[in-house]
Motif scaffolding. Structure first.
Motif, PDB file in Angstrom:
ATOM      1  N   TYR A   1      23.390 -64.712   8.272  1.00 56.21           N
ATOM      2  CA  TYR A   1      23.662 -63.370   7.737  1.00 56.21           C
ATOM      3  C   TYR A   1      24.945 -62.801   8.348  1.00 56.21           C
ATOM      4  O   TYR A   1      25.233 -63.022   9.516  1.00 56.21           O
ATOM      5  N   LEU A   2      25.681 -62.040   7.554  1.00 54.69           N
ATOM      6  CA  LEU A   2      26.848 -61.306   8.067  1.00 54.69           C
ATOM      7  C   LEU A   2      27.074 -60.077   7.185  1.00 54.69           C
ATOM      8  O   LEU A   2      26.902 -60.140   5.966  1.00 54.69           O
ATOM      9  N   GLU A   3      27.463 -58.984   7.818  1.00 59.45           N
ATOM     10  CA  GLU A   3      27.806 -57.796   7.027  1.00 59.45           C
ATOM     11  C   GLU A   3      29.144 -57.251   7.508  1.00 59.45           C
ATOM     12  O   GLU A   3      29.583 -57.539   8.623  1.00 59.45           O
ATOM     13  N   PHE A   4      29.800 -56.491   6.670  1.00 60.45           N
ATOM     14  CA  PHE A   4      31.035 -55.823   7.118  1.00 60.45           C
ATOM     15  C   PHE A   4      31.262 -54.555   6.310  1.00 60.45           C
ATOM     16  O   PHE A   4      30.745 -54.397   5.203  1.00 60.45           O
ATOM     17  N   HIS A   5      32.035 -53.657   6.895  1.00 55.05           N
ATOM     18  CA  HIS A   5      32.303 -52.345   6.289  1.00 55.05           C
ATOM     19  C   HIS A   5      33.543 -52.370   5.409  1.00 55.05           C
ATOM     20  O   HIS A   5      34.552 -52.958   5.785  1.00 55.05           O
ATOM     21  N   LEU A   6      33.466 -51.671   4.290  1.00 56.50           N
ATOM     22  CA  LEU A   6      34.689 -51.336   3.551  1.00 56.50           C
ATOM     23  C   LEU A   6      35.206 -49.964   3.993  1.00 56.50           C
ATOM     24  O   LEU A   6      36.388 -49.670   3.892  1.00 56.50           O
ATOM     25  N   THR A   7      34.272 -49.110   4.397  1.00 54.78           N
ATOM     26  CA  THR A   7      34.651 -47.816   4.983  1.00 54.78           C
ATOM     27  C   THR A   7      33.677 -47.550   6.127  1.00 54.78           C
ATOM     28  O   THR A   7      32.544 -48.043   6.099  1.00 54.78           O
ATOM     29  N   ASP A   8      34.110 -46.764   7.106  1.00 60.80           N
ATOM     30  CA  ASP A   8      33.167 -46.347   8.157  1.00 60.80           C
ATOM     31  C   ASP A   8      32.507 -45.025   7.771  1.00 60.80           C
ATOM     32  O   ASP A   8      31.391 -44.729   8.189  1.00 60.80           O
ATOM     33  N   HIS A   9      33.211 -44.188   7.026  1.00 55.78           N
ATOM     34  CA  HIS A   9      32.686 -42.877   6.651  1.00 55.78           C
ATOM     35  C   HIS A   9      31.818 -42.993   5.400  1.00 55.78           C
ATOM     36  O   HIS A   9      31.843 -44.013   4.690  1.00 55.78           O
ATOM     37  N   CYS A  10      31.077 -41.938   5.128  1.00 59.83           N
ATOM     38  CA  CYS A  10      30.091 -41.987   4.036  1.00 59.83           C
ATOM     39  C   CYS A  10      29.990 -40.617   3.381  1.00 59.83           C
ATOM     40  O   CYS A  10      30.332 -39.602   3.999  1.00 59.83           O
ATOM     41  N   ASN A  11      29.527 -40.589   2.151  1.00 61.89           N
ATOM     42  CA  ASN A  11      29.360 -39.312   1.440  1.00 61.89           C
ATOM     43  C   ASN A  11      27.906 -38.834   1.455  1.00 61.89           C
ATOM     44  O   ASN A  11      27.551 -37.930   0.721  1.00 61.89           O
ATOM     45  N   MET A  12      27.064 -39.487   2.294  1.00 63.82           N
ATOM     46  CA  MET A  12      25.656 -39.076   2.351  1.00 63.82           C
ATOM     47  C   MET A  12      25.313 -38.432   3.699  1.00 63.82           C
ATOM     48  O   MET A  12      24.501 -37.521   3.769  1.00 63.82           O
ATOM     49  N   ASN A  13      25.914 -38.948   4.776  1.00 62.49           N
ATOM     50  CA  ASN A  13      25.747 -38.370   6.116  1.00 62.49           C
ATOM     51  C   ASN A  13      24.293 -38.166   6.528  1.00 62.49           C
ATOM     52  O   ASN A  13      23.856 -37.041   6.808  1.00 62.49           O
ATOM     53  N   CYS A  14      23.561 -39.260   6.593  1.00 65.77           N
ATOM     54  CA  CYS A  14      22.151 -39.223   6.982  1.00 65.77           C
ATOM     55  C   CYS A  14      22.014 -39.095   8.504  1.00 65.77           C
ATOM     56  O   CYS A  14      22.698 -39.813   9.245  1.00 65.77           O
ATOM     57  N   GLY A  15      21.104 -38.249   8.929  1.00 64.01           N
ATOM     58  CA  GLY A  15      20.787 -38.164  10.355  1.00 64.01           C
ATOM     59  C   GLY A  15      20.156 -39.476  10.799  1.00 64.01           C
ATOM     60  O   GLY A  15      19.282 -40.005  10.122  1.00 64.01           O
ATOM     61  N   GLY A  16      20.606 -40.027  11.931  1.00 68.00           N
ATOM     62  CA  GLY A  16      20.029 -41.272  12.445  1.00 68.00           C
ATOM     63  C   GLY A  16      20.668 -42.519  11.869  1.00 68.00           C
ATOM     64  O   GLY A  16      20.196 -43.623  12.153  1.00 68.00           O
ATOM     65  N   CYS A  17      21.724 -42.399  11.083  1.00 67.65           N
ATOM     66  CA  CYS A  17      22.411 -43.567  10.487  1.00 67.65           C
ATOM     67  C   CYS A  17      22.764 -44.570  11.590  1.00 67.65           C
ATOM     68  O   CYS A  17      23.473 -44.229  12.540  1.00 67.65           O
ATOM     69  N   THR A  18      22.284 -45.801  11.444  1.00 68.64           N
ATOM     70  CA  THR A  18      22.479 -46.789  12.513  1.00 68.64           C
ATOM     71  C   THR A  18      23.940 -47.229  12.635  1.00 68.64           C
ATOM     72  O   THR A  18      24.301 -47.870  13.611  1.00 68.64           O
ATOM     73  N   HIS A  19      24.753 -46.896  11.656  1.00 72.70           N
ATOM     74  CA  HIS A  19      26.182 -47.248  11.722  1.00 72.70           C
ATOM     75  C   HIS A  19      27.031 -46.034  12.133  1.00 72.70           C
ATOM     76  O   HIS A  19      28.245 -46.081  12.065  1.00 72.70           O
ATOM     77  N   PHE A  20      26.369 -44.956  12.498  1.00 76.02           N
ATOM     78  CA  PHE A  20      27.034 -43.736  12.972  1.00 76.02           C
ATOM     79  C   PHE A  20      28.061 -43.199  11.968  1.00 76.02           C
ATOM     80  O   PHE A  20      29.071 -42.591  12.354  1.00 76.02           O
ATOM     81  N   ALA A  21      27.808 -43.410  10.676  1.00 77.37           N
ATOM     82  CA  ALA A  21      28.760 -42.981   9.649  1.00 77.37           C
ATOM     83  C   ALA A  21      29.038 -41.468   9.678  1.00 77.37           C
ATOM     84  O   ALA A  21      30.186 -41.054   9.459  1.00 77.37           O
ATOM     85  N   PRO A  22      28.027 -40.616   9.949  1.00 77.39           N
ATOM     86  CA  PRO A  22      28.331 -39.177   9.945  1.00 77.39           C
ATOM     87  C   PRO A  22      29.326 -38.763  11.030  1.00 77.39           C
ATOM     88  O   PRO A  22      29.879 -37.675  10.981  1.00 77.39           O
TER      89      PRO A  22
END
Ligand code: SF4
Ligand code: SF4
Length: 286
Positions: free
Chosen positions: A41-62
């Motif tokens: 398995y492998l994953e990667f980001h196209l962006t670090d930021h997000c338009n949902m901003n969930c509390g507890g996001c494991t990728h710290f996007a907010p």
């Protein structure tokens, strides 16, 4: 995945997590010991930021910067991965929110060119899915991309419409219900790293991340700097392993060894109902 293969995979993961890392790496990745092995398995980001901003996001996007993946960099990384691994069974293109990247389709092609046999998924919160262009849907078909829709509460009313749209476009869709979040962070950093890691690798937490020429064991270590900046904290960040100088077996071995960040990651998570908005640090803390 059928229930039977899920149980078989879970048992293999638990066994692999108890074995010395040099043995567990082969079982964990379902690979024969060889110079050019398989990575599960492998994953990667196209962006670090997000338009949902969930509390507890494991990728710290907010808490993340506005960051976009670079096409040349990712091409070079996949050229190198292709030289190191015979196959990567599953590759997930994600973020942040990957559809915020203006050239998302190019990355799908880069992955498919490098690994023709992988299961390729684009992980999205769906907020921008309905407005994608004909070119996007064509690229999904051409690259055999699966849309993996994380179904957070704001998207639930649109699931039926998005399902119909994907069917119409002949692009497979998987919906992952995401109404609950898990807080694992222990600010004291006093968790037994071996215990935390054994739990993580024994369950479904096997989520290595590719980031600018390096592979990381998980999002928490890779994106620790975003948390540390927001929380004025000192969680140890992971250095990752450099693709340029490592061999395939060395990377598999690296992914099976715990790290200082694991001392901040509780195996006993606190579950809470999804919420979003301005980040509240308590949403990440166990
Ligand atoms: S949608 Fe996903 S990436 Fe975006 S903030 Fe929520 S959990 Fe994080
Ligand atoms: S910090 Fe360690 S235990 Fe936690 S998810 Fe990452 S690798 Fe696993």
């Amino acid at each position: 995945m059928s229930r039977l293969s899920f149980l078989a995979a879970s048992a293999a993961n638990r066994l692999a997590a108890c074995l010395p890392s040099s043995l567990g790496r082969w079982l964990r990745n379902r690979s024969w010991p060889c110079a050019r092995p398989v990575l599960r398995y492998l994953e990667f980001h196209l962006t670090d930021h997000c338009n949902m901003n969930c509390g507890g996001c494991t990728h710290f996007a907010p808490m993340a910067d506005r960051w976009f993946a670079d096409k040349e960099r990712v091409t070079a990384d996949f050229d190198r991965l292709k030289a190191l691994f015979r196959n990567i069974r599953e590759i997930r293109v994600m973020g942040g929110e990957p559809l915020l990247h203006p050239d998302c389709v190019s990355f799908l092609q880069i992955v498919r060119d490098a690994f023709p046999a992988c299961r390729l998924a684009l992980v999205t919160n769906g907020l921008l899915l309905a407005r994608q262009s004909a070119e996007f849907w064509k690229a999904c078909r051409a690259t055999r991309t699966i849309i993996s829709l994380s179904v957070y509460p704001p998207v639930r009313p649109q699931v039926e419409m998005l399902t119909a749209r994907c069917r119409e476009e002949r692009v497979p869709l998987e919906c992952v219900e995401s109404g609950m979040f898990l807080a694992r962070y222990i600010p004291e950093g006093n968790v037994d790293v071996r215990k935390a890691f054994r739990f993580c690798r024994g369950s479904w937490y096997f989520c290595p991340i590719l980031r600018e020429g390096r592979v990381y064991r998980c999002a928490m270590g890779c994106y620790a700097a975003y948390w540390n900046r927001a929380a004025k904290d000192g969680m140890p960040a992971e250095d990752g392993i450099a693709l340029g100088s490592a061999t395939g077996p060395e990377i598999l071995d690296y992914l099976m060894r715990p790290m200082p960040t694991c001392a901040y990651c509780s195996p006993k998570a606190r579950a809470f109902a999804w919420r979003n908005g301005t980040p509240r640090l308590e949403d990440w803390i166990r």
